[in-house]
Enzyme design. Structure first.
Site, mmCIF file in Angstrom:
data_model
loop_
_atom_site.group_PDB
_atom_site.id
_atom_site.type_symbol
_atom_site.label_atom_id
_atom_site.label_comp_id
_atom_site.label_asym_id
_atom_site.label_seq_id
_atom_site.Cartn_x
_atom_site.Cartn_y
_atom_site.Cartn_z
ATOM 1 N N ASP A 220 0.058 -4.186 -4.361
ATOM 2 C CA ASP A 220 -1.037 -4.632 -3.869
ATOM 3 C C ASP A 220 -1.739 -3.300 -3.846
ATOM 4 O OD1 ASP A 220 -3.241 -5.695 -2.539
ATOM 5 O OD2 ASP A 220 -2.266 -6.170 -0.519
HETATM 6 C C1 NOJ Z 1 -5.603 -6.000 -0.901
HETATM 7 C C2 NOJ Z 1 -5.309 -7.426 -0.181
HETATM 8 O O1 NOJ Z 1 -4.233 -7.037 0.592
HETATM 9 C C3 NOJ Z 1 -4.582 -8.507 -1.506
HETATM 10 O O2 NOJ Z 1 -4.782 -9.537 -0.810
HETATM 11 C C4 NOJ Z 1 -6.065 -8.630 -2.532
HETATM 12 O O3 NOJ Z 1 -5.498 -9.369 -3.408
HETATM 13 C C5 NOJ Z 1 -5.938 -7.178 -3.181
HETATM 14 N N1 NOJ Z 1 -6.637 -6.098 -2.031
HETATM 15 C C6 NOJ Z 1 -7.091 -7.164 -4.363
HETATM 16 O O4 NOJ Z 1 -8.213 -7.168 -3.780
#
Ligand code: NOJ
Length: 748
Positions: free
Chosen positions: A296
């Site tokens: 993430d």
């Molecule tokens: C953080 C988030 O937790 C995740 O769900 C998301 O896909 C990513 N950022 C990318 O934006």
């Protein structure tokens, strides 16, 4: 130089056309991407000629500055692409912009390996469907699949190849703002939905330029942060994880999802980002996942804060070695992997495997055949917000709304009635789109007020108060409007940015000023229909008492106003059912229907030493599976085809469901089982089947479910998965509070 590169690229393209199909090994579902199991000679060809730097570049994912979904931006991402240091980009879209970046990758790097473009297409791209918690309340996997299909077509036409969806995090923690992004509390329903979404995004052929790769997230157990605070510590037993949290991720993987995102949280003391037990042992070794894992946003860097890596270099080595193939935004792979491989801290084989997985997904998407196949401005214009897409969004919004109360059948309202619309959210079109709205625009979206105006006779609007700021100056005007009208529709709840990422709350009530407004209007004695907009289960104990009818609308999306108005005025009937328990107050949390019996279940009213509260009953305000409509249903006692069955057998359970009211209506018929004695404790109920059934007034239908050993299986004492012999209770009912059951026996 340029010429030789072009030749090389053409050569690669040539070999790629002859992709060899190997026999599918898993998942027979025809909707599963047909090329999931293909291997591609171009990937081997590339791996043979790629330099170490070029390989590492394929494991790097940076955000563009087109959109921001996290705490940092990498200013020089275009130079990184040009230098072959970044093989994947997210937060960039439109056919024009993705083409521009793709041209740099294809024409200006030595090997011309195409970029992969990712984005958070969570509940729609341009046409925004209800938030995912709302969608899950439809209990309609087929319509959910179609919504993902539409999202994929719109996103693919805007140059995207990859969505960070489905979010498969089970959640019983309403303080956590991201409960809005998932399918609620139950692993069985959650699995049906995550599977449907993967089929929707990836279609039957991933190389079809109308499809995009799915990303199963956030692996794993991100939905269980202590105290409901986003990014907080998660701790649960392996048994609980496997039984109640992992199934929706697994269902998505089994459906062919190409990628998985590691979650921010730790599991069993190790951040998921570098948790080999999750990313390698469970995901790859047990489940056979052969796509790639992405961290993430800055997840690798955050391992320093977690306290399991001393610096970004160590974090990067730990992450890749644990099975995390791609680095989203930390920059650690970019900076340190070369040295780590040279020093032998990462083996060449580990690196090559990660690169192979990324290139294989690119090949499956058809990017080596034509890197620009997703960048077509004409297609973008033709696919965006078509009438068919908008109609699907309206239908899903209608199916997502849950009617929680309808005293004296105050709903549906008569068209032409004089209505007072009260509440600060009533004229906000923006809030309807909810969190993670993709590239959804508010232009042209109607507010609930606009929607109601189209169906009511006269409408007076009085916001009454601000969404959250104290101040009762508008109360009198609202009260006056309520007194003048035949019925008042109050639109209350949370602004949409109170849920989603980094949006946890310690209260699950609607803001106090809105609650006060409701009290003031209720004191007039005029009938009140309360429409709720919120991204989590709320404590609405008081509000439910004060209103005559309550419709939970969540954030219903681009066509939410039309959908809610049609429900209020009877052009459509509510058919949503809660996918998550609504507690009476925060003190009951976590509360979920699959509770266990405990050693001292509360069965003797008033008993002291039984499992209960002194100040609140145990039962929730609204149970999982609950929802009303404009008619009523009765259930006959379930009939079983046999009283017992064994390992190779099955039984069918049938119940007659009758529409006992005077309008057509849809019931979500639910099957629950209880295993009476196990080698480990078992839940009081487990959802094991459901079906939406639409019946005319007076019509009856036999609804049938088949029960095989699979429906009885669980993680037994010795951590093997399977059924155990013994007695089971079976319930077929309209929600999880059902009490009537029949029994059967499973024999070994
Ligand atoms: C953080 C988030 O937790 C995740 O769900 C998301 O896909 C990513 N950022 C990318 O934006």
């Amino acid at each position: 130089m340029k010429k030789s590169f072009l030749y090389f690229f053409a050569l690669l393209a040539l070999v790629s056309c002859g992709g060899e199909a190997t026999a599918p090994q898993r998942g027979e579902d025809p909707a599963r991407a047909a090329n999931f199991d293909k291997t591609y000679p171009i990937v081997d060809s590339l791996l043979r000629v790629m330099t170490l730097d070029e390989k590492i570049g394929q494991l790097v994912l940076y955000t563009s500055d087109w959109d921001v979904t996290g705490p940092s931006i990498r200013d020089g991402y275009v130079d990184d692409i040009r230098a072959g240091k970044c093989g994947n980009i997210f937060n960039a879209y439109t056919a024009e912009y993705t083409r521009k970046l793709q041209e740099i990758a294809v024409n200006e790097t030595r090997l011309g390996i195409p970029l992969l473009f990712g984005y958070d297409v969570i509940h729609g791209f341009r046409t925004i469907f209800p938030i995912n918690l709302g969608i899950s309340a439809s209990w309609d996997p087929e319509l959910i699949r179609q919504s993902a299909r539409i999202a994929a077509r719109e996103a693919a036409a805007a140059g995207l190849h990859w969505t960070y969806s489905p979010m498969c995090d089970i959640c019983v923690e309403p303080r956590w703002g991201r409960i809005s992004e998932g399918a609620g509390e139950d692993a069985f329903l959650g699995s049906a939905i995550s599977r449907a979404m993967v089929y929707g995004y990836q279609g039957a052929d991933l190389s079809d330029p109308m499809t995009i790769a799915a990303c199963v997230k956030h692996f794993a157990a991100y939905g269980a942060p202590h105290a409901g605070r986003d990014y907080n510590t998660v701790d649960m037993s392996e048994r609980w994880l496997r039984e109640f949290y992992l199934p929706p991720y697994k269902a998505a993987v089994d459906a062919g999802a190409q990628t998985v995102m590691a979650s921010f949280n730790e599991y069993d003391g190790t951040p998921a980002t570098a948790n080999a037990h999750l990313l390698t042992e469970i995901l790859r070794d047990e489940w056979g996942f052969d796509g790639f894992v992405v961290s993430d946003y800055t997840g690798i860097m955050e391992m320093i804060n977690h306290g399991t890596s001393k610096d970004l270099e160590e974090a990067s080595i730990q992450a890749l070695n644990a099975g995390n193939d791609m680095d989203m935004q930390s920059g650690g792979y970019d900076e340190f992997l070369k040295k780590a491989v040279e020093e032998g801290k990462i083996s060449k084989k580990t690196l090559d495997e990660a690169v192979r997985r990324v290139l294989t997904v690119k090949a499956r998407l058809g990017l080596f055949e034509d890197p620009f196949r997703y960048c077509s401005a004409e297609r973008e214009a033709a696919e965006t917000k078509t009438d068919a897409n908008l109609l699907a969004a309206r239908t899903l919004a209608e199916e997502s709304c849950v009617l929680l109360k309808n005293h004296n059948n105050i709903l549906p309202l008569k068209q032409g009635t004089s209505v007072a619309v009260i509440g600060p959210l009533a004229d906000s079109a923006d809030d309807l789109l909810g969190t993670w709205r993709g590239a959804g625009q508010v232009d042209g979206v109607k507010s609930l007020l606009d929607g109601i105006k189209e169906m009511a006779g006269s409408v007076t609007y009085a916001p009454g108060c601000d969404v959250e700021k104290e101040g009762q100056a508008g109360f009198s005007q609202a009260e006056y409007a309520a007194r003048k009208a035949s019925v008042t529709v109050m639109v209350l709840g949370e602004p949409c940015d109170w849920s989603g990422e980094a949006a946890s709350r310690t209260s699950i009530k609607i803001p106090e000023v809105q609650s006060e407004l409701l009290k003031r209007i209720a004191a007039t004695g005029q009938p009140i229909v309360l429409v709720l907009m919120n991204g989590r289960p709320l404590d609405i104990s008081e509000e439910v008492e004060l209103a005559d009818a309550v419709l939970e609308a969540w954030y219903p999306g681009t066509m939410g106003a039309e959908a809610v108005a049609r429900l209020l005025f009877g052009e459509a009937s509510p058919s949503g059912r809660l996918s998550v328990t609504f507690p009476r107050n925060l003190g009951q949390v976590p509360i979920y229907y699959y509770a266990k019996n405990t050693g001292r279940p509360y069965v003797h009213p008033g008993a002291k030493y039984e499992s209960r509260y002194l100040d609140c009953e145990n039962a929730p305000l609204f149970p999982f599976g609950y929802g009303l409509t404009y008619t009523t249903f009765s259930y006959g006692k379930p009939e079983l085809s046999a009283d017992s069955f064994g390992p190779k057998g099955s039984i069918t359970a049938k119940a007659t469901v009758t529409n006992t009211g005077s309008r057509e209506g849809t019931e979500v018929v639910q099957l629950y089982l209880r295993d009476m004695v196990g080698s480990v404790t078992r839940p009081l109920k487990m959802l094991r089947g459901f079906e939406r059934v639409t019946l005319a007034p007076g019509e009856s239908r036999d609804v049938e479910f088949t029960i095989t050993p699979e429906e009885l299986s669980f993680w037994r004492k010795d951590m093997t998965f399977g059924p155990e012999a013994g007695e089971f209770r079976l319930f077929i009912a309209g929600d999880s509070s059902a009490e009537d059951f029949v029994t059967f026996t499973y024999n070994e």
